[in-house]
Design an enzyme around this catalytic site. Sequence first.
Site, PDB file in Angstrom:
ATOM      1  N   ARG A  14       5.689  -3.385   9.353  1.00  0.00           N
ATOM      2  CA  ARG A  14       4.354  -3.118   9.906  1.00  0.00           C
ATOM      3  C   ARG A  14       4.480  -3.673  11.345  1.00  0.00           C
ATOM      4  NH1 ARG A  14      -0.717  -5.426   7.426  1.00  0.00           N
ATOM      5  NH2 ARG A  14      -0.203  -3.969   5.697  1.00  0.00           N
ATOM      6  N   THR A  23       0.791  -1.258  -0.176  1.00  0.00           N
ATOM      7  CA  THR A  23      -0.039   0.060   0.161  1.00  0.00           C
ATOM      8  C   THR A  23       0.744   1.418   0.096  1.00  0.00           C
ATOM      9  OG1 THR A  23      -1.728  -1.163   1.197  1.00  0.00           O
ATOM     10  CG2 THR A  23      -1.790   1.230   1.087  1.00  0.00           C
TER      11      THR A  23
END
Length: 379
Positions: free
Chosen positions: A231, A79
């Site tokens: 992440r 993303t």
Amino acid sequence: MSPARDVPDDFDLPPRVVTQDADAEERAAESALRPTSLAELVGQTRVRDQLDLVLQAARRRGTAPDHVLLSGPPGLGKTTLALIIGAEMSAPVRVTSGPAIQHAGDLAAILSSLAEGEVLFLDEIHRMSRPAEEMLYLAMEDFRVDVVVGKGPGATAIPLELPRFTLVGATTRSGLLPAPLRDRFGFTAHLDFYSPVELDELLHRSARLLGIELDQDASTEIAGRSRGTPRIANRLLRRVRDWAQVHGGGRIDLAAARAALELYDVDEAGLDRLDRAVLQALCTRFGGGPVGLATLAVSVGEETETVETVVEPFLVREGLLLRTPRGRAATPQAWAHLGLTPPRPTPGAAAQLNLLEDAPDGTFGTDADVGPSGGERFR
């Protein structure tokens, strides 16, 4: 007559979330830490250099860049790269996902509203419906779609021209993409797991953006437990920050990092509670296996898909779990990690584990591979 209710002026728009979202803070923090240009991106050097060449050439030609396909495990920056493509091209980014597009009309509505040069980011593209997928073929190649009006013999296809746009598709399972769709992407890239050195650099960057004092020893400790995933590294950093603010002076040192990670059940190898539960069940209840996936999932009280997609990839990559034709099996490293003594292997068990070489893609190992009597089915 029922009492009148206050109706908002934007009642015809998609509903807004008015209740408190428990994950809103997490999403906002992740967005704040995303790099906005390729120069700020940490890691993925090969992909970054290749993509930079594609974007620079497109800017010099004054056209939209080729369609881009990004594949790789969750949390590695697909993303982020899509948003960077839009920023580098000074173009807006439209974000949607494959599961949200269930009909060809859904896709046609999105495509027809795109502006010239806009970037369309389609996450989990492999989960898009087949009719929408077939419409996407024509849109990617010829920049038009055929809108069907009417039904039956009287139906008419009206061609609709589209502006030139860039599709950025992201998938965690590139093998599920049909070849006609995959071949229409001008640039494909696979994102790899980060090294501890790259994660260490990323953690220091995130700490500066969050205004955190982060010692080098603490950064190295967090990076080593982050499963090679940015992440997870950023999430652990925020949790360690919370511990330091509550129990310490706000500065993150090695002692604070270790205490916080112990509190959140993240051990030295990066395994969490569920990872250890799977290994513990495999070793103590089933003698190290092999055991079927569904049986293993039930023993730890989780869904089969959760164990297969969330737990297994990391355990296999770390050499703690094997996927054999008859089920999952623990490796000697798994026994050592749990502090247990493995049983003495028998010749038959050793031969069974050696069959793993016959299935390097991991296609074996589900309960469907085991016959009624427990033996391997003939193929």
